[in-house]
Design a protein around this motif. Sequence first.
Motif, PDB file in Angstrom:
ATOM      1  N   ARG A 155      -1.638   0.064  12.592  1.00  0.00           N
ATOM      2  CA  ARG A 155      -1.360  -0.872  11.586  1.00  0.00           C
ATOM      3  C   ARG A 155      -0.071  -1.593  11.588  1.00  0.00           C
ATOM      4  O   ARG A 155       0.944  -1.154  12.256  1.00  0.00           O
ATOM      5  N   CYS A 156      -0.160  -2.986  11.433  1.00  0.00           N
ATOM      6  CA  CYS A 156       0.936  -3.751  11.757  1.00  0.00           C
ATOM      7  C   CYS A 156       2.096  -3.651  10.842  1.00  0.00           C
ATOM      8  O   CYS A 156       1.760  -3.734   9.571  1.00  0.00           O
ATOM      9  N   PRO A 157       3.253  -3.390  11.324  1.00  0.00           N
ATOM     10  CA  PRO A 157       4.322  -3.250  10.551  1.00  0.00           C
ATOM     11  C   PRO A 157       4.948  -4.466   9.956  1.00  0.00           C
ATOM     12  O   PRO A 157       5.797  -4.513   9.162  1.00  0.00           O
ATOM     13  N   ILE A 158       4.409  -5.617  10.093  1.00  0.00           N
ATOM     14  CA  ILE A 158       5.084  -6.792   9.790  1.00  0.00           C
ATOM     15  C   ILE A 158       4.558  -7.336   8.608  1.00  0.00           C
ATOM     16  O   ILE A 158       5.220  -7.529   7.705  1.00  0.00           O
ATOM     17  N   CYS A 159       3.053  -7.200   8.578  1.00  0.00           N
ATOM     18  CA  CYS A 159       2.555  -7.564   7.144  1.00  0.00           C
ATOM     19  C   CYS A 159       1.982  -6.516   6.363  1.00  0.00           C
ATOM     20  O   CYS A 159       1.557  -6.649   5.221  1.00  0.00           O
ATOM     21  N   GLY A 160       2.094  -5.200   7.340  1.00  0.00           N
ATOM     22  CA  GLY A 160       1.461  -4.117   6.336  1.00  0.00           C
ATOM     23  C   GLY A 160       0.087  -3.770   6.544  1.00  0.00           C
ATOM     24  O   GLY A 160      -0.576  -2.796   6.041  1.00  0.00           O
ATOM     25  N   LYS A 193      -6.641   1.489   3.986  1.00  0.00           N
ATOM     26  CA  LYS A 193      -5.590   1.863   4.582  1.00  0.00           C
ATOM     27  C   LYS A 193      -5.852   2.217   5.963  1.00  0.00           C
ATOM     28  O   LYS A 193      -5.243   2.723   6.808  1.00  0.00           O
ATOM     29  N   ASN A 194      -7.214   2.324   6.333  1.00  0.00           N
ATOM     30  CA  ASN A 194      -7.516   2.853   7.578  1.00  0.00           C
ATOM     31  C   ASN A 194      -7.893   1.690   8.479  1.00  0.00           C
ATOM     32  O   ASN A 194      -7.882   2.041   9.900  1.00  0.00           O
ATOM     33  N   LYS A 195      -7.807   0.562   8.133  1.00  0.00           N
ATOM     34  CA  LYS A 195      -7.702  -0.744   9.167  1.00  0.00           C
ATOM     35  C   LYS A 195      -6.278  -0.708   9.859  1.00  0.00           C
ATOM     36  O   LYS A 195      -5.219  -0.555   9.323  1.00  0.00           O
ATOM     37  N   ALA A 196      -6.474  -0.868  11.169  1.00  0.00           N
ATOM     38  CA  ALA A 196      -5.370  -1.147  12.149  1.00  0.00           C
ATOM     39  C   ALA A 196      -5.637  -2.390  12.939  1.00  0.00           C
ATOM     40  O   ALA A 196      -6.372  -2.456  13.996  1.00  0.00           O
ATOM     41  N   ARG A 197      -5.095  -3.349  12.937  1.00  0.00           N
ATOM     42  CA  ARG A 197      -5.169  -4.712  13.538  1.00  0.00           C
ATOM     43  C   ARG A 197      -4.077  -5.072  14.358  1.00  0.00           C
ATOM     44  O   ARG A 197      -3.809  -6.325  14.660  1.00  0.00           O
ATOM     45  N   GLY A 198      -3.058  -4.180  14.452  1.00  0.00           N
ATOM     46  CA  GLY A 198      -1.899  -4.617  15.423  1.00  0.00           C
ATOM     47  C   GLY A 198      -2.077  -4.138  16.854  1.00  0.00           C
ATOM     48  O   GLY A 198      -2.517  -2.823  16.837  1.00  0.00           O
ATOM     49  N   TYR A 199      -1.881  -4.797  17.870  1.00  0.00           N
ATOM     50  CA  TYR A 199      -2.253  -4.510  19.286  1.00  0.00           C
ATOM     51  C   TYR A 199      -0.824  -4.680  20.061  1.00  0.00           C
ATOM     52  O   TYR A 199      -0.219  -5.731  19.932  1.00  0.00           O
ATOM     53  N   LEU A 200      -0.550  -3.613  20.953  1.00  0.00           N
ATOM     54  CA  LEU A 200       0.457  -3.895  22.231  1.00  0.00           C
ATOM     55  C   LEU A 200      -0.435  -3.865  23.150  1.00  0.00           C
ATOM     56  O   LEU A 200      -1.395  -3.147  23.668  1.00  0.00           O
TER      57      LEU A 200
END
Length: 322
Positions: free
Chosen positions: A30-35, A41-48
């Motif tokens: 989960r993106c820590p920048i936009c939350g 709350k199960n969506k996770a759209r941040g990637y490295l």
Amino acid sequence: MDYVDVKYINLISARFQKFKKVKNNLYNFRCPICGDSQKNKNKARGYLYQIKNNTNFKCHNCGVNVSFNNFLKKIDPTIHKQYIFEKFKEGHTGKNFVTEEPVLHFEAPKFKKKIELPKASENPDSNQYLVNRKLNPDNYYYTEKFKEWTNSLQPTFETTDKDEPRIIIPLFYQDILVGFQGRALGPSKVKYITIMLQDAAPKIYGLDKIQKDKTIYVTEGPFDSAFISNSIALCGADGDISKWGISDAVWIYDNEPRNTEILSRIYRTIDKGERVVIWPSGLKEKDINDMVLSGLNVQSVIESNTYSGLEAKLKFTTWKKI
């Protein structure tokens, strides 16, 4: 990805919600920048991920696209210093990484004490939205082009395509603007975007206005905090408020007993011995703002339903079964 990047990804992974390794050179959380999504709350759209010889971070929710070097600098400046020194020592270079960064003397950043934007009360749309929510529009600001204005303060968005108007919720610390939240006015896949202008500053709304010698109420969002006396709002996940001089706190979470993320936060708060609000059964509204709009005396409800220790555990067990 080189071994230094992998090492530091693993080092900071525990602080990211829903963190997982998808495959080699690809991590998701989960993106820590936009939350990330506020509804799911199960969506996770941040990637490295690896791009050529570099590691990059991208959020498919808010559109932030930066190198891992800059991402780490934003997330944890202390660990970032260790990281750049190790990269420098190993001689790693690349398009998004410069070995000159380990220099120990940095120019002091210049932070603004005020926002050069019109008040939200000066725009018909933002004024009407806030008045309808029983919020004072003079406490907030308005920008027609959020991405463009954000980039004028700090390079954040790779592109300003599909820019949009947002209400600006300022974050001040010691009378200095250290960050802000942008609240979408129209339909948007992300309602709130949090931008920090100073990495080490508290990601907390209302910190300059509270009396620290009295009980402080900690809400999930700035708008909710507007209705509670001596309150702050964490503009992100749960944080360590003690380092900002707060020792007597009551934590207030949304009234969503089916939300696994909220359940987890409440459990951790009780387990740490903190006081927490457990909403009474029969209360249908999900957040403080909605409760106010329905005519409830929210301050009274909160004060009558604050618990800690064993009593909090018993109330929590009953509440989460509603």
